[in-house]
Design a protein around this motif. Structure first.
Motif, short mmCIF file in Angstrom:
data_model
loop_
_atom_site.label_atom_id
_atom_site.label_comp_id
_atom_site.label_asym_id
_atom_site.label_seq_id
_atom_site.Cartn_x
_atom_site.Cartn_y
_atom_site.Cartn_z
N SER A 13 43.50 -28.22 10.22
CA SER A 13 43.99 -27.46 9.06
C SER A 13 43.68 -25.99 9.34
O SER A 13 42.88 -25.68 10.23
CB SER A 13 43.32 -27.95 7.77
N GLY A 15 41.96 -23.78 8.01
CA GLY A 15 40.58 -23.34 7.89
C GLY A 15 39.81 -23.47 9.20
O GLY A 15 38.78 -22.82 9.40
N THR A 18 42.03 -20.03 11.30
CA THR A 18 42.09 -18.59 10.94
C THR A 18 40.82 -17.83 11.35
O THR A 18 40.94 -16.67 11.76
CB THR A 18 42.42 -18.36 9.44
N ASP A 125 31.46 -24.50 6.12
CA ASP A 125 31.12 -25.13 4.84
C ASP A 125 29.62 -25.15 4.60
O ASP A 125 28.82 -24.93 5.50
CB ASP A 125 31.70 -26.55 4.80
N ARG A 166 39.73 -12.34 8.97
CA ARG A 166 40.76 -11.59 9.68
C ARG A 166 40.84 -10.16 9.13
O ARG A 166 40.94 -9.98 7.92
CB ARG A 166 42.12 -12.26 9.50
N SER A 196 45.16 -24.93 2.77
CA SER A 196 46.23 -24.66 3.73
C SER A 196 47.23 -25.81 3.81
O SER A 196 48.34 -25.64 4.25
CB SER A 196 45.63 -24.37 5.10
N VAL A 244 52.13 -18.73 3.86
CA VAL A 244 52.53 -17.37 4.25
C VAL A 244 51.61 -16.85 5.37
O VAL A 244 50.42 -17.20 5.41
CB VAL A 244 52.51 -16.37 3.08
N SER A 264 36.31 -23.15 2.45
CA SER A 264 35.36 -22.08 2.64
C SER A 264 36.00 -20.74 3.04
O SER A 264 35.65 -19.69 2.50
CB SER A 264 34.36 -22.53 3.71
N ASN A 265 36.91 -20.79 4.00
CA ASN A 265 37.45 -19.51 4.49
C ASN A 265 38.23 -18.79 3.42
O ASN A 265 38.11 -17.57 3.26
CB ASN A 265 38.33 -19.75 5.72
N GLU A 269 37.33 -15.14 1.72
CA GLU A 269 38.30 -14.03 1.74
C GLU A 269 38.45 -13.43 0.34
O GLU A 269 38.42 -12.21 0.17
CB GLU A 269 39.67 -14.53 2.25
N ASP A 290 32.52 -31.50 0.55
CA ASP A 290 32.10 -30.16 0.98
C ASP A 290 32.60 -29.06 0.04
O ASP A 290 31.88 -28.12 -0.26
CB ASP A 290 32.56 -29.87 2.43
N GLN A 291 33.82 -29.23 -0.46
CA GLN A 291 34.37 -28.18 -1.32
C GLN A 291 33.64 -28.12 -2.66
O GLN A 291 33.53 -27.05 -3.27
CB GLN A 291 35.86 -28.42 -1.56
#
Ligand SMILES: CC(=O)N[C@H]1[C@@H](OP(=O)(O)OP(=O)(O)OC[C@H]2O[C@@H](n3ccc(=O)[nH]c3=O)[C@H](O)[C@@H]2O)O[C@H](CO)[C@@H](O)[C@@H]1O
Length: 354
Positions: A13, A15, A18, A125, A166, A196, A244, A264-265, A269, A290-291
């Motif tokens: 995925s 995450g 990226t 995570d 990023r 994602s 996107v 997490s990512n 962000e 984890d989330q």
């Protein structure tokens, strides 16, 4: 200048990809030749080949925690993946392997370890995923996004650095974002990011609540591959996208409020951009939980509010958003991450292998 090779791995995925992209973009092209080993069909293939980097797809198996007939086949797929990764690594001869986790990273790490290639891993995570749990014993250094994650790894090789984000995420332009979306100045913008790969229940509830939500917001719905609802294409103040890329930074610059999964990512962000967020984490039934832990940690620190998916209805979504708006200034004032610039730390660490 002589170039050294480095291999990145990770996928399944976005995450798990990226953060690798964040690092790759900052590595000097004169000093490093970047290679990527991922799965044959995962999202990493599309994201990395788009960057024009050499991409090698290997066989990989899902690592399940439960009994399933596919487990036996997957053992063979992982073994095949190890052989394929080993032969690629012998050819590439990298100075370092950097892994962002996900199932596909395990064969690469085992192969790299057998060839005595240094291995760095990053855990996004709050608790390690199965891939990183397996990989940690082969790793030279382990980096984590969350402070709380460090205790799951050997102290002598673990460093808490935060999330490598990023750089382009910070270069968005609000007006460009609004123009791209065709949105006006009248109402605030609510962005919904269902992870994602999308999030069925969040997508459905947001779509059921469109009348109420569009009375207050203009909505950007990042709904995941194959989850667009074409019948809503002409709805005023509602734009949907499967995923996107470059446009994300402008969209986020124009965004006032976020509804998000607890990946997490993504949440790091939004934290860095100081956007108030309502986190609806993936349930324990659908994941290892984890989330839920990521969301708990963020909400405890005052960065977000959390709504459990089991309690997600049209009413609870609207109520939670009202609550978020009431607390928006307080949340924004809390959104100062104690950690420094993870990306610079990683670049320095990688450079030390030259
Ligand atoms: C279902 C699942 O297993 N989810 C896991 C997966 O989430 P997932 O892959 O959703 O990962 P994250 O939310 O961590 O990151 C998603 C990344 O994709 C980017 N993005 C997303 C949508 C879009 O349209 N464009 C775009 O660029 C985001 O900006 C972010 O950088 O990895 C995370 C990090 O290990 C875990 O916390 C999640 O539990």
């Amino acid at each position: 200048m002589n170039k050294q090779s480095i291999v990145f791995t990770g996928g399944g995925s976005a995450g798990h990809v990226t953060p690798n992209i964040a690092i790759i973009n900052e590595l000097s092209k004169n000093e490093w030749k970047v290679h990527y080993i991922g799965s044959k069909k995962g999202i990493e293939k599309e994201l990395i080949t788009k960057m024009g980097l050499p991409y090698y797809g290997i066989s990989s198996g899902k690592l399940r925690r439960y009994m399933d007939a596919e487990n036996v086949k997957d053992v063979f797929r992982v073994l095949k993946g190890i052989m394929e990764a080993r032969s690629l690594l012998k050819k590439i001869n990298p100075k370092l392997v950097f892994s962002k986790g996900g199932f596909v990273s395990v064969p690469v790490i085992i192969a790299a370890s057998s060839l005595k290639i240094p291995i760095y891993i990053h855990e996004s995570d709050l608790t390690p995923g199965l891939a990183n749990k397996i990989s940690q014993r082969f790793s030279t250094k382990i980096f984590t996004s969350f402070e709380e994650a460090a205790k799951h790894f050997p102290a002598n090789k673990t460093v808490v650095i935060g999330s490598p984000i990023r750089k382009e995420i910070f270069s968005g332009d609000k007006e460009r974002g609004k123009k791209y979306l065709g949105f006006t100045k009248e109402r605030p913008i609510l962005t919904v990011m269902g992870g994602s790969l999308g999030a069925k229940k969040i997508n459905e509830t947001v779509r059921d609540s469109l009348q109420e939500l569009t009375a207050k917001y203009q909505i950007v719905h990042l709904c995941g591959k194959g989850q667009k609802d074409d019948s809503l294409d002409n709805t005023t103040s509602y734009r949907q996208f499967e995923y996107v890329n470059e446009e994300l930074s402008d969209i986020l610059a124009a965004t006032d409020t976020i509804v998000t999964r607890g990946g997490s990512n993504a949440i790091f962000e939004f934290l860095a951009l100081k956007i108030p967020m309502l986190i609806i984490p993936l349930t324990k039934k659908q994941s290892r939980g984890d989330q839920i832990l990521n969301a708990e940690a963020f909400t405890k620190k005052g960065y977000s509010l959390t709504l459990d998916e089991e309690k997600l209805t049209k009413n609870s979504l609207i109520e939670s958003l009202e609550n978020l708006e009431k607390n928006r200034e307080k949340i924004i004032s809390m959104q100062t991450s104690p950690m420094g610039d993870a990306l610079s730390v990683l670049i320095k660490e990688i450079q030390s292998n030259r």
